[in-house]
Motif scaffolding. Structure first.
Motif, short mmCIF file in Angstrom:
data_model
loop_
_atom_site.label_atom_id
_atom_site.label_comp_id
_atom_site.label_asym_id
_atom_site.label_seq_id
_atom_site.Cartn_x
_atom_site.Cartn_y
_atom_site.Cartn_z
N SER A 30 7.72 4.85 13.39
CA SER A 30 6.95 3.60 13.38
C SER A 30 5.46 3.82 13.13
O SER A 30 4.73 2.88 12.87
CB SER A 30 7.14 2.84 14.69
OG SER A 30 6.68 3.62 15.77
N SER A 31 5.01 5.06 13.22
CA SER A 31 3.60 5.34 12.99
C SER A 31 3.29 5.63 11.52
O SER A 31 2.15 5.92 11.16
CB SER A 31 3.15 6.53 13.84
OG SER A 31 3.77 7.72 13.40
N TYR A 32 4.31 5.54 10.68
CA TYR A 32 4.15 5.82 9.26
C TYR A 32 4.21 4.54 8.43
O TYR A 32 5.10 3.71 8.61
CB TYR A 32 5.22 6.77 8.74
CG TYR A 32 5.07 8.17 9.25
CD1 TYR A 32 5.69 8.58 10.42
CD2 TYR A 32 4.27 9.09 8.57
CE1 TYR A 32 5.54 9.87 10.90
CE2 TYR A 32 4.12 10.38 9.04
CZ TYR A 32 4.75 10.76 10.20
OH TYR A 32 4.59 12.03 10.66
N PHE A 33 3.25 4.38 7.55
CA PHE A 33 3.31 3.37 6.52
C PHE A 33 4.34 3.87 5.51
O PHE A 33 4.38 5.05 5.19
CB PHE A 33 1.94 3.24 5.85
CG PHE A 33 1.69 1.91 5.19
CD1 PHE A 33 2.28 1.61 3.98
CD2 PHE A 33 0.86 0.99 5.78
CE1 PHE A 33 2.06 0.39 3.36
CE2 PHE A 33 0.62 -0.24 5.16
CZ PHE A 33 1.22 -0.53 3.95
N GLY A 50 5.62 -1.61 -0.76
CA GLY A 50 5.11 -0.96 0.44
C GLY A 50 5.28 -1.87 1.65
O GLY A 50 5.37 -3.10 1.52
N ILE A 51 5.34 -1.25 2.82
CA ILE A 51 5.51 -2.02 4.06
C ILE A 51 4.70 -1.36 5.16
O ILE A 51 4.68 -0.13 5.28
CB ILE A 51 7.01 -2.12 4.43
CG1 ILE A 51 7.21 -3.05 5.62
CG2 ILE A 51 7.63 -0.75 4.68
CD1 ILE A 51 8.68 -3.45 5.82
N ALA A 98 6.24 8.16 2.69
CA ALA A 98 5.68 7.83 4.00
C ALA A 98 4.30 8.46 4.15
O ALA A 98 4.05 9.56 3.63
CB ALA A 98 6.60 8.33 5.11
N GLY A 99 3.43 7.78 4.87
CA GLY A 99 2.11 8.32 5.12
C GLY A 99 1.48 7.67 6.34
O GLY A 99 1.91 6.60 6.77
N ARG A 100 0.44 8.29 6.87
CA ARG A 100 -0.25 7.76 8.04
C ARG A 100 -1.13 6.57 7.67
O ARG A 100 -1.39 5.71 8.50
CB ARG A 100 -1.10 8.84 8.68
CG ARG A 100 -0.27 9.97 9.30
CD ARG A 100 0.49 9.53 10.51
NE ARG A 100 1.09 10.66 11.23
CZ ARG A 100 1.77 10.56 12.34
NH1 ARG A 100 1.97 9.37 12.89
NH2 ARG A 100 2.27 11.64 12.93
N GLY A 109 1.74 8.24 0.20
CA GLY A 109 1.70 9.05 1.40
C GLY A 109 2.04 10.50 1.10
O GLY A 109 2.40 10.85 -0.02
N ASN A 110 1.96 11.32 2.11
CA ASN A 110 2.16 12.77 1.94
C ASN A 110 3.62 13.20 1.92
O ASN A 110 3.92 14.32 1.53
CB ASN A 110 1.45 13.52 3.06
CG ASN A 110 -0.06 13.38 2.98
OD1 ASN A 110 -0.61 13.27 1.88
ND2 ASN A 110 -0.71 13.39 4.12
#
Length: 122
Positions: A30-33, A50-51, A98-100, A109-110
């Motif tokens: 849940s901490s990842y965009f 994106g979400i 996914a990314g922060r 994301g990374n």
């Protein structure tokens, strides 16, 4: 760090539907965009949707707006992409991302999944 695994790709006729899933590992999903990108043969990678972390904010590329829906279930560590009214030009390998920080067209994301093939026939 998060590991991502996509599923749900396949072959579908134009006008059909598919739902892609992206399962994430770890307790901090849940901490990842999150986002979806795609890459067709001979073309550059393209942002699809994106979400935000809690799912309250979503956005889409113009090419899929109104046809695709991105969603996530943080309790299941899973993100989805519902694809309706598919067109042959949607054919590509679809990647979970996914990314922060916020994922955009220019700032993925990374973390990436391995990809899942979507083929739309005429």
């Amino acid at each position: 760090q998060v590991q991502l695994v996509e599923s749900g790709g396949g072959l579908v006729q134009a006008g059909g539907s598919l739902r892609l899933s992206c399962a994430g590992s770890g307790r901090t999903f849940s901490s990842y965009f999150m986002g979806w990108f795609r890459q067709a043969p001979g073309k550059e990678r393209e942002f699809v949707a994106g979400i935000s972390w809690g799912g309250g904010r979503t956005y889409y590329a113009d090419s899929v707006k109104g046809r695709f829906t991105i969603s996530r279930d943080n309790a299941k560590n899973t993100m989805y992409l519902q694809m309706n009214s598919l067109k042959p030009e949607d054919t590509a390998v679809y990647y979970c991302n996914a990314g922060r920080n916020t994922i955009t067209v220019r700032t993925p994301g990374n973390y990436w999944g391995q990809g899942t093939q979507v083929t739309v026939s005429r």
